[in-house]
Motif scaffolding. Sequence first.
Motif, short mmCIF file in Angstrom:
data_model
loop_
_atom_site.label_atom_id
_atom_site.label_comp_id
_atom_site.label_asym_id
_atom_site.label_seq_id
_atom_site.Cartn_x
_atom_site.Cartn_y
_atom_site.Cartn_z
N VAL A 21 -8.89 12.55 14.85
CA VAL A 21 -7.52 13.08 14.27
C VAL A 21 -6.33 13.14 15.12
CG1 VAL A 21 -6.75 14.55 12.93
CG2 VAL A 21 -8.88 15.21 12.68
N VAL A 22 -6.46 12.78 16.16
CA VAL A 22 -5.38 12.62 16.86
C VAL A 22 -4.93 11.74 16.38
CG1 VAL A 22 -3.87 13.39 19.05
CG2 VAL A 22 -5.41 14.89 18.05
N LEU A 23 -5.53 10.17 17.37
CA LEU A 23 -5.72 8.87 17.30
C LEU A 23 -4.74 8.24 15.62
CD1 LEU A 23 -7.90 7.58 19.27
CD2 LEU A 23 -5.22 6.74 19.71
N SER A 24 -5.17 8.98 14.63
CA SER A 24 -5.28 8.25 12.76
C SER A 24 -3.46 8.60 12.87
CB SER A 24 -6.50 9.68 12.31
OG SER A 24 -7.59 8.75 12.43
N LEU A 25 -3.35 10.04 13.36
CA LEU A 25 -2.36 10.94 13.28
C LEU A 25 -0.97 9.87 13.72
CD1 LEU A 25 -2.58 14.48 13.21
CD2 LEU A 25 -2.24 13.20 11.36
N ILE A 26 -1.46 9.55 15.00
CA ILE A 26 -0.07 8.93 15.57
C ILE A 26 -0.39 7.07 15.08
CG2 ILE A 26 -0.13 7.79 18.07
CD1 ILE A 26 -1.88 9.68 19.41
N SER A 27 -1.78 7.19 14.27
CA SER A 27 -1.26 5.86 14.03
C SER A 27 -0.29 5.94 13.28
CB SER A 27 -2.45 5.34 13.89
OG SER A 27 -2.37 3.99 12.52
N ILE A 31 3.22 3.10 12.71
CA ILE A 31 3.62 2.50 12.04
C ILE A 31 5.04 2.49 10.83
CG2 ILE A 31 2.65 1.41 9.65
CD1 ILE A 31 0.20 1.91 10.56
N PHE A 32 4.86 4.12 10.59
CA PHE A 32 5.92 4.49 9.63
C PHE A 32 7.33 4.66 10.38
CE2 PHE A 32 9.13 7.92 8.21
CZ PHE A 32 9.48 7.54 7.09
N GLY A 33 7.61 4.73 11.43
CA GLY A 33 8.68 4.76 12.56
C GLY A 33 9.30 3.72 12.42
N SER A 57 12.51 -5.51 19.44
CA SER A 57 10.86 -6.87 19.85
C SER A 57 10.07 -5.49 20.16
CB SER A 57 11.69 -7.04 21.30
OG SER A 57 10.30 -7.44 22.04
N LEU A 58 10.79 -4.01 21.01
CA LEU A 58 10.36 -2.29 21.58
C LEU A 58 9.14 -2.52 20.56
CD1 LEU A 58 9.75 -0.66 23.40
CD2 LEU A 58 10.93 -0.03 23.39
N ALA A 59 9.84 -2.22 19.64
CA ALA A 59 9.17 -1.93 18.23
C ALA A 59 8.24 -2.44 17.44
CB ALA A 59 10.30 -1.25 16.72
N SER A 60 7.84 -4.12 17.49
CA SER A 60 7.01 -5.04 17.18
C SER A 60 5.79 -4.34 18.57
CB SER A 60 7.63 -6.08 17.43
OG SER A 60 8.60 -6.53 16.53
N ALA A 61 6.13 -3.99 19.45
CA ALA A 61 4.91 -4.38 20.14
C ALA A 61 4.03 -2.78 19.88
CB ALA A 61 5.24 -4.33 21.92
N ASP A 62 5.30 -1.53 19.39
CA ASP A 62 4.74 -0.21 19.25
C ASP A 62 4.05 -0.69 18.24
OD1 ASP A 62 5.37 0.95 21.77
OD2 ASP A 62 7.28 1.11 20.81
N LEU A 63 4.42 -0.86 16.89
CA LEU A 63 3.81 -1.12 15.71
C LEU A 63 2.05 -1.69 16.25
CD1 LEU A 63 5.08 -1.19 13.09
CD2 LEU A 63 5.03 -3.46 12.86
N MET A 64 2.02 -2.76 16.95
CA MET A 64 0.88 -3.46 17.41
C MET A 64 0.33 -2.82 17.79
SD MET A 64 -0.08 -7.04 19.60
CE MET A 64 1.22 -7.39 18.86
N ASN A 343 3.56 7.25 22.98
CA ASN A 343 4.56 7.31 23.57
C ASN A 343 4.98 6.37 22.48
OD1 ASN A 343 6.28 4.78 25.07
ND2 ASN A 343 6.63 6.58 24.97
N SER A 344 4.60 5.66 21.66
CA SER A 344 4.90 4.38 20.33
C SER A 344 4.94 4.59 19.51
CB SER A 344 3.75 3.36 20.13
OG SER A 344 2.75 2.63 20.73
N SER A 345 4.92 6.31 18.74
CA SER A 345 5.89 7.01 17.81
C SER A 345 6.96 7.48 18.33
CB SER A 345 4.56 7.79 16.97
OG SER A 345 4.01 9.17 17.85
N VAL A 346 7.15 7.99 19.61
CA VAL A 346 7.97 8.93 19.47
C VAL A 346 9.75 7.92 20.32
CG1 VAL A 346 9.40 9.98 21.49
CG2 VAL A 346 6.75 10.61 21.25
#
Length: 389
Positions: A21-27, A31-33, A57-64, A343-346
Motif C-alpha cells: 500500500v505504501v509503495l502504491s501511494l508513493i508511486s 507520477i503526479f508531482g 532531468s531530476l524529475a524525469s529520473a524520479d518519474l521513472m 524521496n522521488s515524491s518529495v
Amino acid sequence: MNSTQDEMDWWERPYWFSSGVVLSLISVATIFGNSLTILAVYRVAALRTCTNFLVVSLASADLMVGVCVAPVGAAVQFMAGRWALGYWACHVWHAVDVLASTASILNLCVISLDRLLAVSRPIRYGHVMTGGRCGLAISAVWLLSALVSFPAIHLWHQFNLAQGPLRNDVCLFTDHRLYRILSSLISFYIPFILMTFAYARVYQTARRQLNTISRGLLHVKLEAPQVNGMESMRVHRGAHVSKPNSSTPANSPVRPKPGQRKSQAPEPPPSYSLKFKHLIKEHKAAKTLAIVFGVFVLCWLPFFTLNVLQAVTGPWSQEDPGTGNPGIEVYLFDLFTLLGYANSSVNPVIYAVSNLRFRHAFKRLLGMSSDRPEWQLARRRHHPPSSNL
C-alpha cells in the motif's frame, strides 16, 4: 504445512500488505508531482532556465521511479515477496532502479555545481552555462547512470551462475561485493562529497553577499570600466551612491534636474538593478535546491550505508528459520528502500513551498489560480486603467 505457508496470500501477512500500500501511494504521488513539474517548465516560459532544465532531468529520473520501479515493487509486496515476471525481467527491473537513483543524485550534483557558479560568478554565469553546455551536462548524467546500471546485468548473471541454480520465483539484488561497493561510491558517496563541498561554498558566498547588502556596501562591478559615468553602486536603504568621473570636479555640487527633489538620489543605470535582482534570485534558487539536497541525503543515506555494510559483512539471512517470516535485516532493507523511493515524491512539494514561480505555475496547471491570462496582463501593462483616487 510448508505448502500452506508458501501459498499464504498477501492479505494474511500485514507486513506485505502494508508495504504494498505504501509503495502504491508513493508511486501515485511521484507520477503526479513530477509530471506537474515537467509540465510547468514546458508551459511557463519564465521557468525555462538552465537550472530548471536540470530540475526537469531530476524529475524525469524520479518519474521513472514512479512508473517503472515502485509499482513493480508494490506488486511483489502484494504477492508476499514472490516474483512472477521471470529471471531476466528481475535483472532489468534492478537495472532501471539503479539507473533512476544514480541519475537522481548525479543531477543533484550538477545542480549544486550550477548553483555554485551562479552565486559566485553571477555576471559570467550566463556566458558559461549556455543551453548547449546545459544539454551536454544532462546527457553526461544519463550516460554515466546507464553505464553503472545496464552493463551490470551480465555481471549479475555470471555471479548468480557461480552461486548455484538460478531461481525464477524470487528477485533479490545481487550480493556481488565489489559491484555493491563501487556502485555505491559512484552513485552516492562521491557525488555526496562534491555536493557537500559545493553547497558549503554556496552558503558561505551567499551569506557574505547578503551581509554586504544589509550593511549597504554591495558594489556591483560591470564588465566595462565605466557605464554612464558611474563605476560602482552602493546599495543602502534604497540610496545609490555613484563615483564621479575624473572629469567632474570633486567639490562641484550635484544639481538636481528640473522637477527632481533635492533629497532624491539619482537613479542607477538599469544594468545595476538587473544585476542586483539577479543576485537575489540566485540566492533564493540556491536555498530551494539546498533543501532538495538535504532531503535527498536524509532519504538515501540509510540505504547506501546499509548497502555497503551488507557488502562488507557478507550476505544476510533473508528469512527467520523458525517462522519463515523475513528477518530483521530484510525489514531494515525494505524500510530504507521505501524511504529512498519516497524521496522521488518529495521534490515537487519542496518546489511548491519554496519557489514562488513553481507554486504559481502549479496552481495555474491545476486550475487553482485566479491570475488573468497573459494577453490580458500585457494589455493592462500597455493601457493601465484610470484611477479613481
